[in-house]
Write a protein that holds these residues in place. Structure first.
Motif: not given
Length: 587
Positions: A379, A452-453, A510-511
């Motif tokens: 993150n 995340v990014n 993301a994730l």
């Protein structure tokens, strides 16, 4: 009687009333004065040092990198004295793979199991490898980025003859070269203006190697000397900081794996190895006969090492050297490389390696009391961090080591366990601990997720302190316990201390789940144990977790009474030039 002692560096708080609770054994305290002779002495310094023909300010052990080879005996106590001769840095020494077989304050994990060794001090670590753990290990500092150079091989000799016969053995320790100093790397990784360490400049073999791979240079390649017609045990040690390496030997395509992470395996043939940081393998290699050497018209052959899963592929070399009337050429690297450039083999040797001795202690699915799924991802907010269950863990988080707080009565593991059970994922976010009770059987699942990014993914070699875990495999996507149990049917998992969580792709959303690794652990060794990615950069950036096995009573009952000299930074358990330490003998 429990005793607390003042030191020359100030009066220790009297913890006797706290430490007297649930004590099962008397303290065995000895003054380690001039009459005490440790079995091994390691002196840690920081100085300019040349590797790969480049000078770098590095942390060294006994003036070299790698440091001296240590040989311990199964079932026998060894005392290893570690001097911190640095002027401005702490140090610890971790006995990688032997964590549970050290005295409680000898695991070498700062701010988890113990205080680090202060500058100008020394610490006597008590290590007793248990019967059944003969094999290949290594030692390294567990502070910051120091382990990139503060490292050395460690071999546990068997109490009984090896089940495999071989003529001789060779140690092949792999490490990385970075031009940036430890301080520069750490400051860049932890800065709000994130600066990457850079990629590995060279994968070194026993501390030797070259930065350039396609030219002749002054820097020699490492030479592994062998004789014709013999069987060698090659002990490979993954002591790299970052590199995940594929390794093979030119014109020698018959490796036979006989050990993984300190445990004998049934023979498993392969023509290459995949070794991530923290892993160790022993293989048997039958060298060429004199007739085969004459037919090959060569008496030197290249080890080819290729880094895996990184933005740029790096291929480096060492030399397998047979006796020759002419000097071996250690200056030239082959161009093009003699072997194909390797790619990652996802799930390499998963479900295939089997223990040489029956794993009668392997927990079945029916015995599992709890499954802990640890989601890991990167993150970027104010800093770039690696998170597990939404949190990072760094040495700066606890104000004092968990184990110290436990003995001082300042860590309530019962309350931590209750919070973890109420959380739904087994994690206590107040202490950032995963607490477990003695005799639980845990299934620990490391679940890789997209950053995340940007959805980025990486491979992660996860290392468990404490007793070794049973590796029950890995796969792509999301962990499915039913499907994995089907894959386990008829297999015999091996005990490991380091195994790879693969990414399976470079990017996802993301994730999104993209790869998992699962362990089974029978909770028997009370204490505080790190479980973390062994890539040093990721550790610095928070990719570490801490498990607390057992409650206060269980931990204290296992170790007996603890002298107060272990409970303060620079306490009386740590010696210096004017003070002989007061040391607890646990075994």
């Amino acid at each position: 009687m429990l005793r607390c002692f003042p030191t020359t560096r100030g009066l220790l708080p009297l913890f006797c009333s706290i430490l007297g609770l649930a004590i099962s054994a008397q303290a065995h305290l000895y003054r380690h004065d001039e009459s005490f002779q440790p079995d091994h002495i390691l002196r840690v310094t920081a100085q300019n040092y040349s590797q790969a023909c480049m000078d770098r300010y590095s942390v060294l052990v006994n003036g070299t990198s790698p440091g001296p080879e240590l040989r311990l005996q199964e079932g026998k106590v060894s005392w290893i004295r570690v001097y911190n001769d640095m002027e401005d840095s702490n140090v610890t020494m971790h006995w990688h793979g032997l964590s549970a077989f050290a005295a409680p304050f000898s695991d070498g994990t700062p701010m988890a199991s113990q205080w680090p060794i202060a500058p100008g001090h020394f610490f006597d670590a008590e290590v007793r490898p248990e019967i059944g753990y003969a094999g290949t290990y290594f030692y390294h500092s567990h502070v910051g980025f120091q382990a990139v150079t503060a490292v050395g091989s460690l071999v546990v000799e068997p109490a009984q003859p090896s089940p495999y016969e071989y003529d001789e053995e060779r140690i092949i320790l792999l490490s990385d070269y970075f031009a940036k100093t430890d301080k520069e790397v750490e400051e860049g990784l932890l800065s709000s203006n994130f600066t990457w360490s850079g990629e590995t400049g060279a994968v070194l073999v026993n501390g030797q190697g070259r930065l350039a791979t396609n030219a002749t240079g002054a820097c020699s390649l490492a030479a592994i000397e062998v004789e014709p017609g013999k069987t060698y045990r090659l002990r490979f040690i993954g002591a790299t900081a970052l590199s995940f390496v594929s390794l093979a030997i030119e014109n020698h395509d018959a490796f036979e794996i006989i050990e993984a992470d300190g445990h004998y395996t049934k023979p498993a043939k392969t023509d290459y190895l995949q070794i991530s940081t923290g892993q160790r393998y022993s293989v048997l290699l039958k060298t060429k006969t004199e007739a085969e050497l004459q037919e090959a018209k060569s008496r030197q052959f290249y080890f080819q090492l290729t880094t895996l899963g990184r933005p740029a592929v790096l291929t480096t070399f060492a030399v397998l050297e047979y006796p020759s009337p002419t000097a071996t050429d250690l200056k030239t690297v082959p161009s093009p490389p003699p072997l194909p450039i390797a790619n990652v083999t996802y799930g390499w040797m998963d479900y295939a390696l089997e223990p040489y001795y029956p794993n009668t202690d392997f927990p079945t699915a029916a015995e599992v009391t709890r499954r802990i799924i640890i989601n890991v991802h990167q993150n970027i907010s104010s800093h770039t961090v690696w998170l597990q269950s939404g949190y990072d863990w760094m040495e700066t988080f606890p104000k004092s080591p968990y184990l110290v707080d436990l003995y001082k009565g300042e860590l309530d593991l019962a309350a931590s366990y209750q919070r973890a059970m109420e959380s739904g994922d087994g994690f206590d976010n107040q202490t950032r601990l995963y607490p477990a009770q003695i005799n639980e059987v845990l299934e620990i699942v490391w679940q890789n997720q997209g950053a995340v990014n940007n959805g980025g993914l990486e491979n992660h070699p996860f290392h468990g302190h404490g007793r070794h875990f049973y590796d029950i495999g890995g796969g792509d996507g999301l962990f499915d316990p039913v499907e994995n149990e089907k894959r386990l049917n008829g297999t015999h998992p091996v005990a490991r201390d380091t195994s790879v969580l693969y990414s399976y792709r470079k990017k996802t959303t993301a994730l999104a789940p993209s790869g998992w690794r699962a362990w089974r652990v029978r909770v028997t060794n009370a204490g505080v144990w790190m479980m973390h990615c062994h890539i040093l950069q990721h550790m610095v950036m928070g990719m570490q977790t801490v498990f607390a096995f057992g409650d206060q009573e269980a931990v204290m009952a296992q170790s007996g009474s603890i002298d107060g000299g272990y409970l303060v930074y620079g306490g009386s358990a740590y010696g210096n030039s004017t003070y002989n330490p007061l040391v607890q003998h646990f075994f």
